[in-house]
Scaffold this active site. Structure first.
Site, mmCIF file in Angstrom:
data_model
loop_
_atom_site.group_PDB
_atom_site.id
_atom_site.type_symbol
_atom_site.label_atom_id
_atom_site.label_comp_id
_atom_site.label_asym_id
_atom_site.label_seq_id
_atom_site.Cartn_x
_atom_site.Cartn_y
_atom_site.Cartn_z
ATOM 1 N N CYS A 188 -17.922 3.912 -26.631
ATOM 2 C CA CYS A 188 -19.246 4.499 -26.777
ATOM 3 C C CYS A 188 -19.959 4.620 -25.434
ATOM 4 O O CYS A 188 -20.947 3.935 -25.160
ATOM 5 C CB CYS A 188 -20.082 3.664 -27.754
ATOM 6 S SG CYS A 188 -21.597 4.501 -28.254
ATOM 7 N N GLU A 189 -19.439 5.445 -24.586
ATOM 8 C CA GLU A 189 -20.045 5.928 -23.343
ATOM 9 C C GLU A 189 -19.088 6.974 -22.786
ATOM 10 O O GLU A 189 -18.028 7.211 -23.351
ATOM 11 C CB GLU A 189 -20.300 4.809 -22.341
ATOM 12 C CG GLU A 189 -19.074 4.123 -21.794
ATOM 13 C CD GLU A 189 -19.448 3.113 -20.720
ATOM 14 O OE1 GLU A 189 -19.350 3.481 -19.536
ATOM 15 O OE2 GLU A 189 -19.842 1.985 -21.055
ATOM 16 N N GLY A 205 0.801 -1.217 0.000
ATOM 17 C CA GLY A 205 0.000 0.000 0.000
ATOM 18 C C GLY A 205 0.828 1.259 0.000
ATOM 19 O O GLY A 205 0.306 2.350 0.233
ATOM 20 N N TYR A 219 -11.631 4.618 -10.649
ATOM 21 C CA TYR A 219 -11.107 5.075 -9.363
ATOM 22 C C TYR A 219 -10.976 6.594 -9.267
ATOM 23 O O TYR A 219 -10.439 7.099 -8.280
ATOM 24 C CB TYR A 219 -9.718 4.468 -9.109
ATOM 25 C CG TYR A 219 -9.688 2.968 -9.062
ATOM 26 C CD1 TYR A 219 -10.474 2.251 -8.164
ATOM 27 C CD2 TYR A 219 -8.844 2.246 -9.906
ATOM 28 C CE1 TYR A 219 -10.420 0.868 -8.114
ATOM 29 C CE2 TYR A 219 -8.786 0.861 -9.863
ATOM 30 C CZ TYR A 219 -9.576 0.180 -8.967
ATOM 31 O OH TYR A 219 -9.530 -1.187 -8.919
ATOM 32 N N GLU A 238 4.354 -6.995 0.151
ATOM 33 C CA GLU A 238 3.771 -7.371 -1.141
ATOM 34 C C GLU A 238 3.481 -6.148 -1.999
ATOM 35 O O GLU A 238 2.322 -5.853 -2.322
ATOM 36 C CB GLU A 238 2.468 -8.155 -0.913
ATOM 37 C CG GLU A 238 2.634 -9.423 -0.125
ATOM 38 C CD GLU A 238 1.305 -9.920 0.410
ATOM 39 O OE1 GLU A 238 0.259 -9.358 0.039
ATOM 40 O OE2 GLU A 238 1.312 -10.853 1.222
ATOM 41 N N PRO A 239 4.495 -5.416 -2.391
ATOM 42 C CA PRO A 239 4.238 -4.233 -3.219
ATOM 43 C C PRO A 239 3.842 -4.619 -4.638
ATOM 44 O O PRO A 239 4.401 -5.539 -5.232
ATOM 45 C CB PRO A 239 5.596 -3.520 -3.211
ATOM 46 C CG PRO A 239 6.587 -4.641 -3.031
ATOM 47 C CD PRO A 239 5.914 -5.642 -2.137
ATOM 48 N N ARG A 275 -8.619 2.977 -15.008
ATOM 49 C CA ARG A 275 -8.424 3.592 -13.690
ATOM 50 C C ARG A 275 -9.057 4.980 -13.544
ATOM 51 O O ARG A 275 -9.667 5.264 -12.510
ATOM 52 C CB ARG A 275 -6.940 3.641 -13.324
ATOM 53 C CG ARG A 275 -6.301 2.263 -13.195
ATOM 54 C CD ARG A 275 -4.911 2.324 -12.561
ATOM 55 N NE ARG A 275 -5.050 2.484 -11.115
ATOM 56 C CZ ARG A 275 -4.773 3.599 -10.468
ATOM 57 N NH1 ARG A 275 -4.359 4.664 -11.134
ATOM 58 N NH2 ARG A 275 -4.916 3.660 -9.160
ATOM 59 N N TYR A 329 -2.160 -1.925 -12.887
ATOM 60 C CA TYR A 329 -3.604 -2.009 -13.132
ATOM 61 C C TYR A 329 -4.000 -1.266 -14.404
ATOM 62 O O TYR A 329 -5.067 -0.671 -14.477
ATOM 63 C CB TYR A 329 -4.378 -1.502 -11.914
ATOM 64 C CG TYR A 329 -3.923 -2.184 -10.647
ATOM 65 C CD1 TYR A 329 -4.277 -3.501 -10.400
ATOM 66 C CD2 TYR A 329 -3.105 -1.530 -9.738
ATOM 67 C CE1 TYR A 329 -3.821 -4.148 -9.261
ATOM 68 C CE2 TYR A 329 -2.647 -2.182 -8.602
ATOM 69 C CZ TYR A 329 -3.005 -3.493 -8.369
ATOM 70 O OH TYR A 329 -2.544 -4.139 -7.248
#
Length: 410
Positions: A337-338, A227, A311, A268-269, A307, A365
């Protein structure tokens, strides 16, 4: 990415040449940056017996996994498919921590057969595990410390309403199951989610793990997840891993003294290792002016880079084709198309149709969450390593898109 002689480069390789040679859209990864991030963590936690387990879900390309192995990292995987990728990339089963969530017990059994390290995050699976294996297969327990670490709510995993981990309030139930089935627990795991700004929050979670650890006799390691926050904008506050390392070192050494022996520390990066190493190159299809906005429409969208829409994440953008152009304000949008916005009201050097825009912090990601929405093809991936741009994933073709489809007579 450096601007030299009016050209943006990585390890001396011109990004415009990458776009020309491999086409757009294309993901580009800087191998040196990844290696340096791993070295930074080892330096920050040099006073501890530390193990780095790359969170493979951030970016699972086999060449990226092989780079992690070369640099001395293990991996953390969340699906049996990621585990098989790790094995194919050359990791030993003992180097792979299997941390799934809400999977069937059959997937746990397959992981045991593969020889992976098992991390269990719910009571139901733990009971099944104990019934099946008793003390013949050790496991790690993922705890939920009930801590909000910061960042977007969708990437915060350690709070009371999270689906991840076994609540610390269930400790008595947890210990009863372990005793009943004679389960050997060799590790405890905590992960609060991404974007840790305050190391004190991290240390608070660590102290919770220290307190619970005294109830387990066979521990070999404590896993504090990751994190660690990276910078997305100039001047962003990021996790000071060196300061965190110093504070955690003293606290961990004190714990080990109380526990009676030294344990390993695992991290765990994922994003921390690959985010800043990645760039997503897109080509401008059209400049569209409306009464309120100037849009730069590009040859990609949320299908390749979700992302910003999922997010509300901010990613700096650079017009690498016109580095000396006058600054203008654009909203960068995709071809899906949105509503498909990659960046709102960005000040860029004048963008012309055909210009290449580099989206920064695209290593984590990005491709791993890409899809074929609108029946679009997923992009290529390129790694710049030892001063050379090497293709590590071919661009999809229409044949790839329909390969698994079965046509029936209608």
């Amino acid at each position: 990415m450096e601007l030299t002689k009016n050209t943006y480069r990585i390890q001396g390789v011109k990004l415009e040449d990458v776009a020309k040679n491999f086409g757009t859209p294309v993901y580009v990864y800087d191998a040196d940056k990844i290696a340096n991030q791993i070295k930074l963590l080892h330096k920050a936690f040099s006073g501890l017996n530390v193990r780095i387990k790359y969170a493979a879900k951030a970016l699972t390309n086999l060449s990226i996994l092989k780079l992690m192995r070369r640099e001395g990292a293990g991996i953390d995987v969340v699906s049996i498919q990621e585990a098989h990728l790790g094995l194919k990339a050359g990791f030993q089963p003992d180097d792979i921590l299997f941390t799934p969530n809400c999977v069937s017990f059959s997937e746990i059994q397959e992981a045991v057969k593969l020889g992976l390290r098992i991390n269990i995050d719910n009571i139901s699976i733990l009971e099944q595990f104990g019934h099946e294996y008793h003390d013949t297969v050790p496991c790690c327990i993922r705890l939920n410390p009930h801590i909000m670490a910061g960042g977007n709510a969708k990437i915060s995993t350690g709070h009371v309403d999270s689906k991840f981990g076994i609540s610390i309030l269930q400790k008595r139930h947890l210990l009863r199951i372990i005793q009943t089935y004679n389960i050997k627990v060799n590790g405890l795991h905590m992960h609060t989610g991404s974007d840790i700004l305050d190391s004190e929050v991290f240390l608070k979670g660590a102290q919770i793990v220290f307190d619970i650890a005294h109830d387990f006799e066979d521990l070999e390691f404590l896993d504090f997840g990751s994190g660690f926050k990276v910078g997305y904008r100039e001047g962003d506050v990021v996790t000071d891993v060196v300061a965190l390392g110093k504070n955690l070192e003293s606290a961990f050494q004190e714990f080990c003294k109380e526990y009676g022996r030294d344990l390993q520390v695992w991290f765990e990066p994922g994003k921390f290792l690959v985010s800043e190493a990645g760039y997503f190159l897109v080509r401008t299809n059209v400049i569209k002016t409306t009464p309120a906005t100037v849009f730069a429409g590009v040859d990609s969208g949320l299908n390749h880079f979700i992302r910003p829409m999922m997010y509300d994440s901010y990613h700096e953008m650079v017009n690498i084709s016109n580095p000396k152009g006058i600054n203008r304000v654009y909203t960068i949008v995709g071809y899906i198309c949105e509503t498909d916005t990659l960046g709102w009201d960005r000040k860029l050097n004048e963008v012309r149709e055909g210009d290449i825009i580099a989206i920064k912090n695209a290593g984590a990601y990005g491709f791993s969450m890409a899809s074929n929405y609108n029946s679009r093809l997923r992009p290529a991936e390129v790694m710049i390593i030892d001063g050379q741009a090497k293709l590590i994933r071919e661009r999809e073709t229409f044949e790839d898109l329909i390969r698994q489809q079965v046509e029936i007579d209608i």
